[in-house]
Design a protein around this motif. Structure first.
Motif, PDB file in Angstrom:
ATOM      1  N   ASN A   1       0.800  -1.184  -0.104  1.00 58.27           N
ATOM      2  CA  ASN A   1      -0.022  -0.056   0.025  1.00 58.27           C
ATOM      3  C   ASN A   1       0.905   1.142  -0.140  1.00 58.27           C
ATOM      4  OD1 ASN A   1      -2.448  -1.415   0.090  1.00 58.27           O
ATOM      5  ND2 ASN A   1      -2.486  -1.701   2.414  1.00 58.27           N
ATOM      6  N   TRP A   2       2.003   1.230  -0.262  1.00 59.37           N
ATOM      7  CA  TRP A   2       3.029   2.143   0.119  1.00 59.37           C
ATOM      8  C   TRP A   2       3.636   2.585  -1.484  1.00 59.37           C
ATOM      9  CZ3 TRP A   2       4.334   4.522   4.545  1.00 59.37           C
ATOM     10  CH2 TRP A   2       4.134   4.096   5.565  1.00 59.37           C
ATOM     11  N   ASN A   3       3.602   3.905  -1.707  1.00 60.81           N
ATOM     12  CA  ASN A   3       4.301   4.283  -2.796  1.00 60.81           C
ATOM     13  C   ASN A   3       5.735   4.623  -2.629  1.00 60.81           C
ATOM     14  OD1 ASN A   3       1.861   4.937  -4.211  1.00 60.81           O
ATOM     15  ND2 ASN A   3       1.543   6.608  -2.966  1.00 60.81           N
ATOM     16  N   PHE A   4       6.779   4.307  -3.503  1.00 67.32           N
ATOM     17  CA  PHE A   4       8.173   4.372  -3.268  1.00 67.32           C
ATOM     18  C   PHE A   4       8.851   5.275  -4.323  1.00 67.32           C
ATOM     19  CE2 PHE A   4      12.473   2.969  -4.307  1.00 67.32           C
ATOM     20  CZ  PHE A   4      13.076   3.294  -3.095  1.00 67.32           C
ATOM     21  N   ASN A   5       9.469   6.175  -4.063  1.00 66.88           N
ATOM     22  CA  ASN A   5      10.237   7.059  -5.115  1.00 66.88           C
ATOM     23  C   ASN A   5      11.516   7.401  -4.693  1.00 66.88           C
ATOM     24  OD1 ASN A   5       7.907   8.075  -6.870  1.00 66.88           O
ATOM     25  ND2 ASN A   5       7.052   8.271  -4.679  1.00 66.88           N
ATOM     26  N   SER A   6      12.715   7.163  -5.709  1.00 66.78           N
ATOM     27  CA  SER A   6      14.010   7.373  -5.220  1.00 66.78           C
ATOM     28  C   SER A   6      14.634   8.244  -6.462  1.00 66.78           C
ATOM     29  CB  SER A   6      14.625   6.013  -5.208  1.00 66.78           C
ATOM     30  OG  SER A   6      14.795   5.196  -6.349  1.00 66.78           O
ATOM     31  N   GLN A   7      15.717   9.056  -6.152  1.00 62.54           N
ATOM     32  CA  GLN A   7      16.529   9.765  -6.989  1.00 62.54           C
ATOM     33  C   GLN A   7      18.024   9.759  -6.800  1.00 62.54           C
ATOM     34  OE1 GLN A   7      14.789  13.781  -7.853  1.00 62.54           O
ATOM     35  NE2 GLN A   7      13.259  13.194  -6.182  1.00 62.54           N
ATOM     36  N   ALA A   8      18.800   9.400  -7.933  1.00 61.94           N
ATOM     37  CA  ALA A   8      20.315   9.498  -7.890  1.00 61.94           C
ATOM     38  C   ALA A   8      20.618  10.430  -8.719  1.00 61.94           C
ATOM     39  CB  ALA A   8      20.785   8.220  -8.018  1.00 61.94           C
ATOM     40  N   TYR A   9      21.437  11.304  -8.376  1.00 61.84           N
ATOM     41  CA  TYR A   9      22.200  12.287  -9.109  1.00 61.84           C
ATOM     42  C   TYR A   9      23.415  12.676  -8.816  1.00 61.84           C
ATOM     43  CZ  TYR A   9      21.210  14.768  -4.747  1.00 61.84           C
ATOM     44  OH  TYR A   9      21.395  15.072  -3.514  1.00 61.84           O
ATOM     45  N   PHE A  10      24.205  13.420 -10.138  1.00 59.65           N
ATOM     46  CA  PHE A  10      25.634  13.612 -10.107  1.00 59.65           C
ATOM     47  C   PHE A  10      25.962  14.874 -10.977  1.00 59.65           C
ATOM     48  CE2 PHE A  10      29.761  13.402 -11.742  1.00 59.65           C
ATOM     49  CZ  PHE A  10      30.770  13.146 -10.487  1.00 59.65           C
ATOM     50  N   GLY A  11      26.539  15.558 -10.455  1.00 60.09           N
ATOM     51  CA  GLY A  11      27.025  16.973 -11.073  1.00 60.09           C
ATOM     52  C   GLY A  11      27.944  17.846 -10.477  1.00 60.09           C
ATOM     53  N   SER A  12      27.340  19.235 -10.668  1.00 60.30           N
ATOM     54  CA  SER A  12      28.355  20.318 -10.389  1.00 60.30           C
ATOM     55  C   SER A  12      27.412  21.631 -10.067  1.00 60.30           C
ATOM     56  CB  SER A  12      29.542  20.467 -10.796  1.00 60.30           C
ATOM     57  OG  SER A  12      29.050  20.963 -12.155  1.00 60.30           O
ATOM     58  N   MET A  13      27.691  22.553  -9.364  1.00 63.43           N
ATOM     59  CA  MET A  13      27.226  23.813  -9.212  1.00 63.43           C
ATOM     60  C   MET A  13      28.046  24.874  -9.033  1.00 63.43           C
ATOM     61  SD  MET A  13      24.610  22.861  -6.139  1.00 63.43           S
ATOM     62  CE  MET A  13      25.075  21.257  -5.320  1.00 63.43           C
ATOM     63  N   GLU A  14      27.897  26.123  -9.436  1.00 59.01           N
ATOM     64  CA  GLU A  14      28.866  27.066  -9.638  1.00 59.01           C
ATOM     65  C   GLU A  14      28.024  28.549  -9.476  1.00 59.01           C
ATOM     66  OE1 GLU A  14      32.046  29.463 -12.400  1.00 59.01           O
ATOM     67  OE2 GLU A  14      31.229  27.589 -12.963  1.00 59.01           O
ATOM     68  N   GLU A  15      28.386  29.204  -8.550  1.00 60.37           N
ATOM     69  CA  GLU A  15      27.723  30.415  -8.085  1.00 60.37           C
ATOM     70  C   GLU A  15      28.423  31.742  -7.582  1.00 60.37           C
ATOM     71  OE1 GLU A  15      25.011  32.490  -8.752  1.00 60.37           O
ATOM     72  OE2 GLU A  15      23.631  30.893  -8.455  1.00 60.37           O
ATOM     73  N   ARG A  16      28.057  32.871  -7.739  1.00 60.70           N
ATOM     74  CA  ARG A  16      28.834  33.821  -7.131  1.00 60.70           C
ATOM     75  C   ARG A  16      27.745  34.500  -5.922  1.00 60.70           C
ATOM     76  NH1 ARG A  16      33.210  35.010  -9.163  1.00 60.70           N
ATOM     77  NH2 ARG A  16      33.699  36.720  -7.873  1.00 60.70           N
ATOM     78  N   LEU A  17      28.580  34.342  -4.851  1.00 55.64           N
ATOM     79  CA  LEU A  17      27.597  34.731  -3.392  1.00 55.64           C
ATOM     80  C   LEU A  17      27.894  36.206  -2.987  1.00 55.64           C
ATOM     81  CD1 LEU A  17      27.882  31.394  -1.428  1.00 55.64           C
ATOM     82  CD2 LEU A  17      26.280  31.904  -3.129  1.00 55.64           C
ATOM     83  N   PHE A  18      27.041  36.935  -2.530  1.00 58.19           N
ATOM     84  CA  PHE A  18      27.342  38.248  -1.938  1.00 58.19           C
ATOM     85  C   PHE A  18      27.715  37.812  -0.338  1.00 58.19           C
ATOM     86  CE2 PHE A  18      26.228  42.337  -0.559  1.00 58.19           C
ATOM     87  CZ  PHE A  18      26.877  43.164  -1.303  1.00 58.19           C
ATOM     88  N   ILE A  19      28.772  37.909   0.184  1.00 58.74           N
ATOM     89  CA  ILE A  19      29.330  37.712   1.380  1.00 58.74           C
ATOM     90  C   ILE A  19      30.158  38.718   1.911  1.00 58.74           C
ATOM     91  CG2 ILE A  19      30.389  36.031   3.157  1.00 58.74           C
ATOM     92  CD1 ILE A  19      29.819  33.725   0.935  1.00 58.74           C
TER      93      ILE A  19
END
Length: 460
Positions: free
Chosen positions: A202-220
């Motif tokens: 009676n259960w729904n099962f969902n899974s996700q697997a991912y690989f990659g990169s991120m790049e950002e310019r932050l205001f610190i």
């Protein structure tokens, strides 16, 4: 066509933008939808108050004074309190936003999705900015398996898929203790993601697997800081039925940044004037590294439909990020929502505290301040000695290590299924103490901050 896109966007994003421009002769279907929020909010903090913000690296700004390489000292920093989502006067920023999503259906296997969003970027440009939020190609192998390639939302939180769609949430804005961890940046990543779903009884099962990169310019700390997050790998799993939902996420990354900590200038000066490095200075350099630093994120969530009208949601998130960008904290919140006709009432309490990595960083700073090399520094500024500035630095770190609690009540009224009015009141209690009071005692230090948000949320 010519694509004018921000520097850190991938070539795939430009390609998808070209694909999604409708042309009469094209046979595939274009679906357009969107969402938006018009939010007015204010807080009761005064203009010239020093307030401790545990999510930021320092409670005070460190700057250089004088000429000839004079070591820096602690001075007051005036943070705009956008971390609570409000200014001191009524303002439509930073929570107002508008987004458009375009979906191209090529056939029953392939589609391309692109979303544009305009909002106030509190951790990046500190301005209202319109940009491409995500752009990816999706391949549906069958009803249970699909794969995405391009820029997509990082599935880290319970509301990740609807992180910006306030109409899908019970609050005016998501709880800071968990959802501020993304810092207004790094919502999305460039890479590949595979999803699998099925039924287990009676259960729904969902899974996700991912690989990659991120790049950002932050205001610190009033500076543009480049951050590259690479080798990001994560997995998310959720199981639910009509009553219960359980969700878990784990992600690991490595980051590099050009953020320079002025504290390192103090370390260099102390080593130079003191005749060499010490164990305390070497240890402090080690905990302020800016290259090849690992990030580990763990998220857990559970929801229960206690009755048809009463729902409980609890979510916990921790991020361990040593090095110069200190975000080693754990946060959680608990939300109880009661629905009655078109009204919904939600009470939320949240809590955040530092992890052991931040405590070790504080100890490294304190041990360095207590060395004779540092104590003998001549700051060359009348009335500001090494001991006084050191006390301010230690207190700045201590305030960052403090806990934070919040209590909020949100009321929602559904005018239409696609239109909701919301209002709320929230009390945020940051950590106690501030390094600024050692230098400028006339500035009041806030131990609590009231926030009053109002919003109109809609989808179309």
């Amino acid at each position: 066509m010519v694509c004018r896109i921000r520097k850190n966007f991938t070539a795939l994003s430009c390609l998808l933008l070209s694909i999604l421009i409708p042309v009469q002769s094209q046979a595939f279907e274009i679906i357009t939808n969107g969402f938006g929020t018009i939010c007015a909010s204010k807080s009761d903090i005064s203009k010239s108050s020093a307030i401790n913000v545990p999510y930021y690296p320092f409670a005070t700004q460190i700057r250089t004074s004088g000429a000839g390489g004079v070591p820096p000292f602690a001075a007051a920093t005036y943070y705009r309190p956008t971390y609570v989502g409000a200014e001191r006067r009524w303002n439509f920023l930073p929570n107002s936003k508008l987004a458009l999503q375009f979906t191209s259906l090529f056939d029953d296997k392939f589609k391309a999705v692109m979303q544009l969003i305009g909002r106030w970027e509190t951790m990046t440009t500190d301005h209202y900015t319109a940009k491409m939020d995500w752009a990816y190609v999706q391949y549906n192998h069958n009803n249970n398996i699909d794969a995405l390639f391009g820029r997509f939302r990082v599935p880290a939180f319970y509301y990740s898929d609807y992180l910006d769609v306030n109409n899908a949430q019970p609050w005016v804005a998501p709880p800071d203790e968990v959802y501020f961890i993304v810092g207004g940046a790094f919502r999305n990543m460039d890479g590949v993601k595979a999803r699998y779903s099925n039924y287990i009884g009676n259960w729904n099962f969902n899974s996700q697997a991912y690989f990659g990169s991120m790049e950002e310019r932050l205001f610190i700390a009033f500076s543009d800081v480049g951050v590259k997050v690479r080798d990001t790998a994560g997995i998310t799993a959720q199981i639910d039925n009509d009553i219960l939902t359980f969700r878990g996420s784990v992600m690991r990354s490595i980051y590099d940044t050009n953020l320079y900590s002025p504290i390192l200038a103090l370390v260099s000066a102390a080593d130079a004037y003191g005749g060499g490095s010490t164990a305390a200075s070497r240890n402090l350099r080690k905990v302020l590294q800016d290259k090849d630093q690992g990030i580990i994120y763990v998220g857990l969530a559970a929801a229960a439909n206690i009755t048809d009208d009463l729902t409980l949601l609890v979510e916990r998130a921790s991020i361990l990020s040593p090095g110069i960008i200190s975000t080693a904290r754990v946060g959680w919140y608990s939300s109880l929502s009661y629905s009655m006709d078109k009204f919904a009432y939600t009470f939320t309490t949240g809590f955040s505290r530092p992890l052991a990595t931040e405590v070790r960083k504080f100890e490294a700073m304190k041990n360095f301040i207590n060395t004779s090399q540092y104590q003998n520094l001549d700051f060359g500024v009348s009335g500001v000695g090494a001991g006084q500035a050191g006390a301010a630095l230690v207190e700045a770190f201590r305030s960052y290590l403090g806990t934070q609690r919040s209590y909020a009540i949100d009321v929602r009224y559904d005018v239409l299924p696609s239109l909701a009015l919301k209002g709320g009141i929230k009390l945020v209690t940051p950590s106690k103490g501030s390094g600024a009071r050692y230098i400028l005692n006339r500035l009041p230090v806030y131990k609590g901050n009231w926030v009053y948000p109002l919003s109109i949320d809609f989808v179309f």
